[in-house]
Design an enzyme around this catalytic site. Structure first.
Site, PDB file in Angstrom:
ATOM      1  N   THR A   5       7.019 -37.103  23.952  1.00 60.74           N
ATOM      2  CA  THR A   5       7.424 -36.453  25.675  1.00 60.74           C
ATOM      3  C   THR A   5       9.020 -35.378  25.645  1.00 60.74           C
ATOM      4  O   THR A   5       8.402 -34.812  26.505  1.00 60.74           O
ATOM      5  CB  THR A   5       8.088 -37.853  26.025  1.00 60.74           C
ATOM      6  OG1 THR A   5       6.944 -39.236  25.879  1.00 60.74           O
ATOM      7  CG2 THR A   5       8.890 -37.869  27.082  1.00 60.74           C
ATOM      8  N   HIS A 138      28.739 -33.473   1.781  1.00 55.81           N
ATOM      9  CA  HIS A 138      29.055 -33.783   1.318  1.00 55.81           C
ATOM     10  C   HIS A 138      29.323 -35.538   1.705  1.00 55.81           C
ATOM     11  O   HIS A 138      30.682 -35.215   1.924  1.00 55.81           O
ATOM     12  CB  HIS A 138      28.766 -34.857   0.196  1.00 55.81           C
ATOM     13  CG  HIS A 138      29.513 -35.272  -1.635  1.00 55.81           C
ATOM     14  ND1 HIS A 138      27.963 -35.649  -1.571  1.00 55.81           N
ATOM     15  CD2 HIS A 138      30.255 -35.587  -1.704  1.00 55.81           C
ATOM     16  CE1 HIS A 138      28.202 -36.382  -2.466  1.00 55.81           C
ATOM     17  NE2 HIS A 138      29.583 -36.487  -2.702  1.00 55.81           N
TER      18      HIS A 138
END
Length: 161
Positions: A5, A138
């Site tokens: 799509t 992190h």
């Protein structure tokens, strides 16, 4: 060409650009289209598979990097023991002496979200050295892609001047 799509939407936008936007050369790009399978766990892929890269560039022309890890989302579970936490796997396929990224494949939690940013980098011609220079966020699964071992050993992985 690519039965997704978002690809159909992109092709429609480029057609509108050509017809009504005074952009006669606007065309959808069908290479390096990121694709995700919304399964459990999620699977994401962009670019060449390892087999396709070997066929195109030869076994000596590619280098692969991979990582198997436990997504940090699962850190607080199982009292710190590995338990049955699902494994996430990433594979990076690079080509030539510059180690240009030609394929990126992943399976695991968040792969759909992680893939989008790295697909942009691939479209821009990212190399393993570019990923090595990137500061990791992190704690995230995406940090694994910019810390694939051996880290910092790619050609030109030092500072860009």
């Amino acid at each position: 060409k690519v039965e997704l799509t978002p690809m159909a939407i992109a092709a429609g936008r480029r057609l509108a650009d050509r017809l009504y936007g005074n952009m006669p050369n606007a065309k959808a790009e069908y290479d390096n289209v990121p694709t995700v399978v919304f399964s459990h766990p999620t699977i994401g892929t962009v670019g060449l598979t390892e087999a396709e890269a070997i066929q195109k560039y030869g076994i000596e022309g590619i280098k692969t990097y991979s990582s198997d890890f436990i997504n940090l989302y699962y850190g607080p579970f199982y009292k710190g023991h590995p338990g049955s936490k699902p494994i996430t796997k990433y594979k990076l396929i690079c080509q030539g002496p510059t180690e240009r990224v030609v394929g990126l494949h992943m399976i695991g939690m968040g792969s759909d979200e992680v893939l989008q940013g790295f697909a942009v980098a691939m479209k821009m011609g990212a190399t393993k050295a570019d990923l090595d220079r990137c500061i990791a966020i992190h704690p995230t699964a995406a940090e694994e892609m910019v810390t694939l071992a051996p880290w910092g050993m790619s050609p030109s992985s030092g500072s860009k001047q």
